[in-house]
Design an enzyme around this catalytic site. Structure first.
Site, PDB file in Angstrom:
ATOM      1  N   GLY A 131       0.787  -1.229   0.000  1.00 32.34           N
ATOM      2  CA  GLY A 131       0.000   0.000   0.000  1.00 32.34           C
ATOM      3  C   GLY A 131       0.820   1.279   0.000  1.00 32.34           C
ATOM      4  O   GLY A 131       1.784   1.447  -0.749  1.00 32.34           O
ATOM      5  N   SER A 158      -5.845   9.542   9.294  1.00 36.66           N
ATOM      6  CA  SER A 158      -6.936   9.164   8.388  1.00 36.66           C
ATOM      7  C   SER A 158      -8.067  10.159   8.560  1.00 36.66           C
ATOM      8  O   SER A 158      -8.150  10.844   9.595  1.00 36.66           O
ATOM      9  CB  SER A 158      -7.414   7.766   8.792  1.00 36.66           C
ATOM     10  OG  SER A 158      -8.720   7.527   8.337  1.00 36.66           O
ATOM     11  N   TYR A 195     -10.819   2.304  15.698  1.00 36.41           N
ATOM     12  CA  TYR A 195      -9.965   2.812  14.607  1.00 36.41           C
ATOM     13  C   TYR A 195      -9.916   4.339  14.668  1.00 36.41           C
ATOM     14  O   TYR A 195      -8.838   4.937  14.590  1.00 36.41           O
ATOM     15  CB  TYR A 195     -10.491   2.340  13.243  1.00 36.41           C
ATOM     16  CG  TYR A 195      -9.623   2.780  12.076  1.00 36.41           C
ATOM     17  CD1 TYR A 195      -8.308   2.334  11.945  1.00 36.41           C
ATOM     18  CD2 TYR A 195     -10.116   3.640  11.097  1.00 36.41           C
ATOM     19  CE1 TYR A 195      -7.508   2.729  10.871  1.00 36.41           C
ATOM     20  CE2 TYR A 195      -9.329   4.035  10.015  1.00 36.41           C
ATOM     21  CZ  TYR A 195      -8.020   3.586   9.916  1.00 36.41           C
ATOM     22  OH  TYR A 195      -7.235   3.983   8.853  1.00 36.41           O
TER      23      TYR A 195
HETATM   24  N1  LIG Z   1      -5.890   3.099   2.299  1.00 34.59           N
HETATM   25  C1  LIG Z   1      -6.653   4.049   2.758  1.00 34.59           C
HETATM   26  O1  LIG Z   1      -7.681   4.426   2.152  1.00 34.59           O
HETATM   27  C2  LIG Z   1      -6.308   4.742   4.040  1.00 34.59           C
HETATM   28  C3  LIG Z   1      -7.147   5.766   4.475  1.00 34.59           C
HETATM   29  C4  LIG Z   1      -6.815   6.448   5.628  1.00 34.59           C
HETATM   30  C5  LIG Z   1      -5.669   6.126   6.321  1.00 34.59           C
HETATM   31  N2  LIG Z   1      -4.879   5.108   5.896  1.00 34.59           N
HETATM   32  C6  LIG Z   1      -3.671   4.803   6.689  1.00 34.59           C
HETATM   33  O2  LIG Z   1      -2.582   4.559   5.832  1.00 34.59           O
HETATM   34  C7  LIG Z   1      -1.621   3.744   6.489  1.00 34.59           C
HETATM   35  C8  LIG Z   1      -1.119   2.681   5.535  1.00 34.59           C
HETATM   36  O3  LIG Z   1      -2.170   1.784   5.241  1.00 34.59           O
HETATM   37  P1  LIG Z   1      -2.427   1.186   3.781  1.00 34.59           P
HETATM   38  O4  LIG Z   1      -3.707   1.747   3.318  1.00 34.59           O
HETATM   39  O5  LIG Z   1      -1.222   1.297   2.959  1.00 34.59           O
HETATM   40  O6  LIG Z   1      -2.729  -0.349   4.179  1.00 34.59           O
HETATM   41  P2  LIG Z   1      -1.944  -1.703   3.912  1.00 34.59           P
HETATM   42  O7  LIG Z   1      -1.696  -1.886   2.456  1.00 34.59           O
HETATM   43  O8  LIG Z   1      -2.739  -2.755   4.626  1.00 34.59           O
HETATM   44  O9  LIG Z   1      -0.561  -1.469   4.649  1.00 34.59           O
HETATM   45  C9  LIG Z   1      -0.486  -1.502   6.043  1.00 34.59           C
HETATM   46  C10 LIG Z   1       0.929  -1.841   6.442  1.00 34.59           C
HETATM   47  O10 LIG Z   1       1.000  -1.890   7.871  1.00 34.59           O
HETATM   48  C11 LIG Z   1       1.656  -3.083   8.231  1.00 34.59           C
HETATM   49  N3  LIG Z   1       1.331  -3.543   9.581  1.00 34.59           N
HETATM   50  C12 LIG Z   1       0.142  -3.945  10.076  1.00 34.59           C
HETATM   51  N4  LIG Z   1       0.286  -4.341  11.346  1.00 34.59           N
HETATM   52  C13 LIG Z   1       1.599  -4.189  11.666  1.00 34.59           C
HETATM   53  C14 LIG Z   1       2.376  -4.466  12.821  1.00 34.59           C
HETATM   54  N5  LIG Z   1       1.851  -5.020  13.923  1.00 34.59           N
HETATM   55  N6  LIG Z   1       3.692  -4.162  12.793  1.00 34.59           N
HETATM   56  C15 LIG Z   1       4.262  -3.662  11.678  1.00 34.59           C
HETATM   57  N7  LIG Z   1       3.580  -3.409  10.546  1.00 34.59           N
HETATM   58  C16 LIG Z   1       2.266  -3.684  10.552  1.00 34.59           C
HETATM   59  C17 LIG Z   1       1.222  -4.088   7.171  1.00 34.59           C
HETATM   60  O11 LIG Z   1       2.051  -5.231   7.185  1.00 34.59           O
HETATM   61  P3  LIG Z   1       1.632  -6.622   6.508  1.00 34.59           P
HETATM   62  O12 LIG Z   1       1.957  -6.470   5.040  1.00 34.59           O
HETATM   63  O13 LIG Z   1       2.473  -7.627   7.207  1.00 34.59           O
HETATM   64  O14 LIG Z   1       0.168  -6.798   6.748  1.00 34.59           O
HETATM   65  C18 LIG Z   1       1.371  -3.228   5.932  1.00 34.59           C
HETATM   66  O15 LIG Z   1       2.720  -3.141   5.554  1.00 34.59           O
HETATM   67  C19 LIG Z   1      -2.320   3.205   7.741  1.00 34.59           C
HETATM   68  O16 LIG Z   1      -1.848   3.917   8.867  1.00 34.59           O
HETATM   69  C20 LIG Z   1      -3.788   3.525   7.512  1.00 34.59           C
HETATM   70  O17 LIG Z   1      -4.498   3.746   8.714  1.00 34.59           O
HETATM   71  C21 LIG Z   1      -5.160   4.412   4.762  1.00 34.59           C
END
Ligand SMILES: NC(=O)c1ccc[n+]([C@@H]2O[C@H](COP(=O)([O-])OP(=O)(O)OC[C@H]3O[C@@H](n4cnc5c(N)ncnc54)[C@H](OP(=O)(O)O)[C@@H]3O)[C@@H](O)[C@H]2O)c1
Length: 305
Positions: free
Chosen positions: A24, A149, A174
């Protein structure tokens, strides 16, 4: 002109640690920084997934400097070990991007007994940042970017039940964790300023981006409704690369200001290019921020032997 990854200044000689860089936004943030010459450390909980991420980055940028750091934010022992390992390997850090996150999970606990979303999204990053501050403070123009977020706007810090022991709603948890992210970023900036430190603390949110966050949330909750909702929202969602732009702006743009909060500029902050956006009103209360800070310090304090 909208700001894009092409506007990232040269990052040669800079060392960046990105948490959750296996997929992501974290992976796209790593890609953009590697392209601009940074040495990038992927802080990930799964060695297999971080190896895959590195291979995907190297397929793009054959000469990229990419290192792996084992980091499980759901385990404070792992967090402290990761900070020590980074200090031993490099003895410096220019950029910390607190990006990793989990969303909308049924209640579960970290190794330290914290509610998982609060523990990973906020407390793990709090402990990591505190452990790495000496390295950041020793470098000129270093930055800490914490990824929040739009959920911050409906978040509330349940000071009387932080771990959701009495009441648990997975979306409220969350929202609490993402409000805590932005409160932390603002309070850190305040404390750095008071200490006369040169480090900047900023926050960013991606709008709605297509990543592994939504499928992982659906898989954990078993919800039948949320996959439909994500399908309806599909046309509004932007790519991971677009979603990563606000945190890249916060991390690198000369125009980003201390304590700034950046998000997409279109459709009420759901998509678009980075601009400065207001934080949730709940994050502007300095006393509440200090209260959260002090509680986070107590909860993450290393054991005394
Ligand atoms: N996508 C959206 O629309 C959105 C919107 C608002 C905010 N966000 C924020 O953006 C950030 C990135 O999320 P993303 O959307 O890119 O999601 P993602 O693709 O699910 O990436 C999340 C990352 O966090 C890692 N992670 C989860 N639990 C962990 C732990 N215990 N220790 C270390 N790493 C851990 C995951 O590792 P694994 O690969 O091992 O699972 C993955 O690398 C997050 O903080 C999320 O709240 C995203």
């Amino acid at each position: 002109m909208p700001w894009t990854a092409a506007d990232i200044p040269d990052q040669s000689g800079r060392l960046a640690l990105i948490t959750g860089a296996s997929s992501g936004l974290g992976l796209e943030t790593a890609r953009a920084l590697v392209r601009r010459g940074a040495t990038v450390v992927l802080g990930c909980r799964s060695r297999q997934r971080s190896e895959q991420a590195r291979a995907s980055l190297l397929a793009d940028e054959a000469s990229g400097a990419i290192d792996l750091l084992d980091l499980d934010l759901a385990d404070l022992v792992s967090v402290r070990a990761a900070a020590r390992a980074l200090a031993d390997r490099y003895g410096r850090l220019d950029l910390l991007i607190n990006n990793a996150g989990v969303m909308g999970l049924p209640r579960s606990l970290t190794s330290d007994g914290f509610e998982m979303q609060f523990g990973v999204n906020h407390l793990g990053h709090f402990a990591l940042t505190m452990a790495l501050l000496p390295l950041l403070r020793a470098r000129p123009a270093s930055r800490v970017v914490t990824v929040t977020s739009g959920a911050q706007y409906f978040g509330r810090i349940a000071f009387d039940d932080l771990q959701g022991e009495r009441r648990y709603d997975r979306w409220a948890a969350y929202g609490q964790s993402k409000l805590a992210n932005v409160m932390f970023a603002l309070e850190l900036q305040q404390q750095l300023l008071a200490a006369g430190a040169d480090v900047l603390s900023l926050a960013a949110h991606p709008g709605i981006a297509r990543t592994n966050l939504q499928p992982a949330s659906v898989a954990a909750s078993g919800s039948w409704f949320e996959p439909l909702a994500y399908r309806v929202m599909g046309p509004l969602m932007q790519s991971s690369a677009m979603g990563a732009l606000p945190q890249l702006f916060a991390a690198t743009a000369p125009a980003a200001r201390p304590g700034g909060h950046y998000g997409p500029d279109q459709l009420g902050g759901m998509r678009g290019h980075p601009k400065e956006v207001p934080v949730a009103p709940a994050a502007t209360d300095g006393q509440q921020r200090l209260k959260l800070w002090q509680l986070s310090e107590q909860l993450t304090a290393p054991p005394t032997s």
